[in-house]
Design a protein around this motif. Structure first.
Motif, PDB file in Angstrom:
ATOM      1  N   ASP A   1      67.848 -28.689  66.490  1.00 30.55           N
ATOM      2  CA  ASP A   1      69.029 -29.519  65.938  1.00 30.55           C
ATOM      3  C   ASP A   1      68.542 -29.439  64.332  1.00 30.55           C
ATOM      4  O   ASP A   1      68.013 -30.626  63.824  1.00 30.55           O
ATOM      5  CB  ASP A   1      68.905 -31.008  66.191  1.00 30.55           C
ATOM      6  CG  ASP A   1      70.094 -31.821  65.820  1.00 30.55           C
ATOM      7  OD1 ASP A   1      70.875 -31.186  65.077  1.00 30.55           O
ATOM      8  OD2 ASP A   1      69.926 -33.122  66.257  1.00 30.55           O
ATOM      9  N   THR A   2      69.141 -28.412  63.695  1.00 31.38           N
ATOM     10  CA  THR A   2      68.653 -27.956  62.323  1.00 31.38           C
ATOM     11  C   THR A   2      68.987 -29.020  61.358  1.00 31.38           C
ATOM     12  O   THR A   2      68.169 -29.431  60.495  1.00 31.38           O
ATOM     13  CB  THR A   2      69.527 -26.683  61.985  1.00 31.38           C
ATOM     14  OG1 THR A   2      69.290 -25.708  63.198  1.00 31.38           O
ATOM     15  CG2 THR A   2      68.711 -26.127  60.958  1.00 31.38           C
TER      16      THR A   2
ATOM     17  N   HIS B   1      65.182 -32.427  64.145  1.00 29.09           N
ATOM     18  CA  HIS B   1      65.224 -32.890  62.828  1.00 29.09           C
ATOM     19  C   HIS B   1      65.651 -34.185  62.720  1.00 29.09           C
ATOM     20  O   HIS B   1      66.609 -34.851  63.588  1.00 29.09           O
ATOM     21  CB  HIS B   1      65.907 -32.150  61.816  1.00 29.09           C
ATOM     22  CG  HIS B   1      65.079 -30.733  61.396  1.00 29.09           C
ATOM     23  ND1 HIS B   1      64.643 -30.515  60.038  1.00 29.09           N
ATOM     24  CD2 HIS B   1      65.078 -29.574  62.277  1.00 29.09           C
ATOM     25  CE1 HIS B   1      63.962 -29.268  60.206  1.00 29.09           C
ATOM     26  NE2 HIS B   1      64.417 -28.728  61.534  1.00 29.09           N
ATOM     27  N   ASP B   2      64.946 -35.298  61.710  1.00 27.77           N
ATOM     28  CA  ASP B   2      65.228 -36.707  62.019  1.00 27.77           C
ATOM     29  C   ASP B   2      66.195 -37.402  60.892  1.00 27.77           C
ATOM     30  O   ASP B   2      66.223 -38.405  60.691  1.00 27.77           O
ATOM     31  CB  ASP B   2      63.735 -37.594  61.885  1.00 27.77           C
ATOM     32  CG  ASP B   2      63.966 -38.790  62.753  1.00 27.77           C
ATOM     33  OD1 ASP B   2      64.615 -38.833  63.643  1.00 27.77           O
ATOM     34  OD2 ASP B   2      63.008 -39.528  62.409  1.00 27.77           O
ATOM     35  N   THR B   3      67.190 -36.380  60.575  1.00 24.53           N
ATOM     36  CA  THR B   3      68.017 -36.950  59.502  1.00 24.53           C
ATOM     37  C   THR B   3      68.815 -38.190  59.746  1.00 24.53           C
ATOM     38  O   THR B   3      69.090 -38.957  58.953  1.00 24.53           O
ATOM     39  CB  THR B   3      69.070 -35.601  59.439  1.00 24.53           C
ATOM     40  OG1 THR B   3      68.737 -34.404  59.620  1.00 24.53           O
ATOM     41  CG2 THR B   3      69.732 -35.851  57.790  1.00 24.53           C
ATOM     42  N   TYR B   4      69.272 -38.372  61.016  1.00 19.30           N
ATOM     43  CA  TYR B   4      70.042 -39.548  61.355  1.00 19.30           C
ATOM     44  C   TYR B   4      69.239 -40.320  62.276  1.00 19.30           C
ATOM     45  O   TYR B   4      69.710 -41.398  62.918  1.00 19.30           O
ATOM     46  CB  TYR B   4      71.306 -39.316  62.067  1.00 19.30           C
ATOM     47  CG  TYR B   4      72.254 -38.407  60.987  1.00 19.30           C
ATOM     48  CD1 TYR B   4      72.963 -39.405  60.134  1.00 19.30           C
ATOM     49  CD2 TYR B   4      72.327 -37.321  60.894  1.00 19.30           C
ATOM     50  CE1 TYR B   4      73.887 -38.780  59.304  1.00 19.30           C
ATOM     51  CE2 TYR B   4      73.005 -36.610  59.922  1.00 19.30           C
ATOM     52  CZ  TYR B   4      73.837 -37.294  59.171  1.00 19.30           C
ATOM     53  OH  TYR B   4      74.892 -36.504  58.421  1.00 19.30           O
ATOM     54  N   GLY B   5      67.863 -40.265  62.269  1.00 20.23           N
ATOM     55  CA  GLY B   5      66.856 -41.254  63.024  1.00 20.23           C
ATOM     56  C   GLY B   5      67.136 -41.177  64.556  1.00 20.23           C
ATOM     57  O   GLY B   5      66.690 -42.079  65.115  1.00 20.23           O
ATOM     58  N   GLN B   6      67.703 -40.065  65.020  1.00 21.11           N
ATOM     59  CA  GLN B   6      67.910 -40.067  66.378  1.00 21.11           C
ATOM     60  C   GLN B   6      66.707 -39.202  67.166  1.00 21.11           C
ATOM     61  O   GLN B   6      66.862 -39.127  68.512  1.00 21.11           O
ATOM     62  CB  GLN B   6      69.266 -39.086  66.620  1.00 21.11           C
ATOM     63  CG  GLN B   6      70.634 -39.991  66.064  1.00 21.11           C
ATOM     64  CD  GLN B   6      70.436 -41.337  66.480  1.00 21.11           C
ATOM     65  OE1 GLN B   6      70.798 -41.511  67.861  1.00 21.11           O
ATOM     66  NE2 GLN B   6      70.278 -42.292  65.679  1.00 21.11           N
ATOM     67  N   ALA B   7      65.842 -38.500  66.326  1.00 20.66           N
ATOM     68  CA  ALA B   7      64.737 -37.698  67.074  1.00 20.66           C
ATOM     69  C   ALA B   7      64.051 -38.292  68.440  1.00 20.66           C
ATOM     70  O   ALA B   7      63.831 -37.625  69.525  1.00 20.66           O
ATOM     71  CB  ALA B   7      63.810 -37.211  65.835  1.00 20.66           C
TER      72      ALA B   7
END
Ligand code: HMG
Ligand code: MG
Length: 308
Positions: A187-188, A219-225
């Motif tokens: 999930d780049t 990748h934790d861009t939206y805090g979903q990792a």
């Protein structure tokens, strides 16, 4: 405050997982200021000493494409025998040759689920990328190397938007069919959510690729990792990529930010009673030390909570 969470297992989840550490590669590849090779060497050695079983060390890509990793050969030479089993990225035969010259035994190719990212990251069309990988994987296998395959943009692409699940499965199956042992679903840009993870793993299973052949790379861009990891665990996936301190991003995907932090993953797995073999205290110390070298605090919530 305790340095470990209380353990409360969730029935039905795997009892052990493998953490595939990408901090030295995915984590550092996006850093603008060059990190000295001796710091990279110490970083890798400390990650191994913290108990991480798989530490991806660097990339044998074109040095002008990723200047931060232009010292790949020097790093692997310094690591010596310890480095031989550490995975490294190779995009093509030239990269493989560089890895073979050093006696390395574990390489990873990296493909794209989308046309645009294949062009931007590999300078190849979607179809041309497989032509580049085919002889690379064949020669690696002939030489007895293990080959992992990444597929990027599995949950969304900054240029193309939504990426159909069937398109991801088709790309992933083509990479596995070349001879890779494991497929890491990337999930780049960090846009995936839990239901999407469930649907993607189910679609791979329906196509004959069972969860034991998959890894998940968030990748934790939206805090979903971590929510996505939980969906992956419920679907039976037992390998998770993560980056110490949450370092990371992709230089050819502008909206990509840091990977899931290994410390956050370790805290989460520990609380669920899932074995991972990593010593959280030494990992936090390593990320705090690296943050000092990079001149900014780690974005990992667990490093911030425990690191002082
Ligand atoms: P190209 O310019 O098309 O290369 O780049 P080429 O095949 O046309 O060759 C041109 C010249 O480059 C030749 O030299 C080659 O020898 C040389 P010349 O004959 O002109 O003197 N060359 C190389 N030199 C050293 N090492 C090599 C190499 N290959 C060719 N391996 C290429 C094509 C694939 C090389 C380039 O696009 C590239 O290096 N891309 C890498 C981009 C990258 O590293 N991106 C980040 C990693 S992917 C990622 O982060 C996502 C992931 O984390 C998962 C996720 O989050 O989704 C994995
Ligand atoms: Mg990545």
């Amino acid at each position: 405050m305790s340095a470990l969470p209380m353990v409360v297992p969730e029935p039905g989840l795997p009892t052990a997982v493998t953490i595939y550490e990408v901090g030295a590669r995915d984590g550092l590849q996006n850093e603008k200021a060059l990190v000295p090779v001796e710091v990279k060497e110490e970083f890798v050695r400390r990650l191994l000493a913290a108990g991480l079983p798989l530490v991806e060390a660097t990339s044998f890509v074109h040095p002008t494409w990723v200047p931060q990793l232009a010292d790949a050969a020097e790093l692997m030479t310094r690591l010596g025998e310890v480095g031989r089993d550490l995975p490294v990225l190779v995009p093509n035969e030239r990269g493989l040759d560089r890895a073979l010259e050093l006696g390395l035994r574990h390489v990873a190719i990296f493909g794209s689920a989308t046309e645009t990212f294949a062009r931007k990251n590999l300078n190849r069309s979607f179809d041309e990328q497989f032509a580049m990988f085919e002889p690379t994987v064949a020669r690696a296998r002939e030489a007895g190397l293990d080959v992992r395959a990444y597929v990027s943009m599995c949950f969304g692409d900054p240029w193309e938007g939504a990426v159909p699940v069937d398109q991801v499965v088709a790309a992933g199956v083509r990479l596995l069919d070349l001879g890779a042992s494991q497929l890491s679903l990337g999930d780049t840009i960090g846009v995936g959510t839990a239901g999407h993870v469930t649907a993607l793993v189910a679609a791979f299973t329906a196509a004959g690729v069972t969860p034991d052949r998959l890894a998940l790379h968030f990748h934790d861009t939206y805090g979903q990792a971590l929510s996505n990891v939980q969906a992956g665990l419920r679907a039976g996936v037992t390998t998770y990529d993560a980056s110490a301190g949450g370092l990371g991003g992709c230089p050819y995907a502008e909206s990509a930010t840091g990977n899931l932090a290994t410390e956050d993953l370790v805290w989460f797995l520990t609380g669920l009673g899932i074995e991972h073999g990593v010593d959280l205290t030494s990992l936090v110390a390593t990320s705090t030390w690296m943050a000092g070298h990079l001149g900014r605090p780690s974005p990992s919530a667990v490093v911030r909570a425990l690191g002082g």
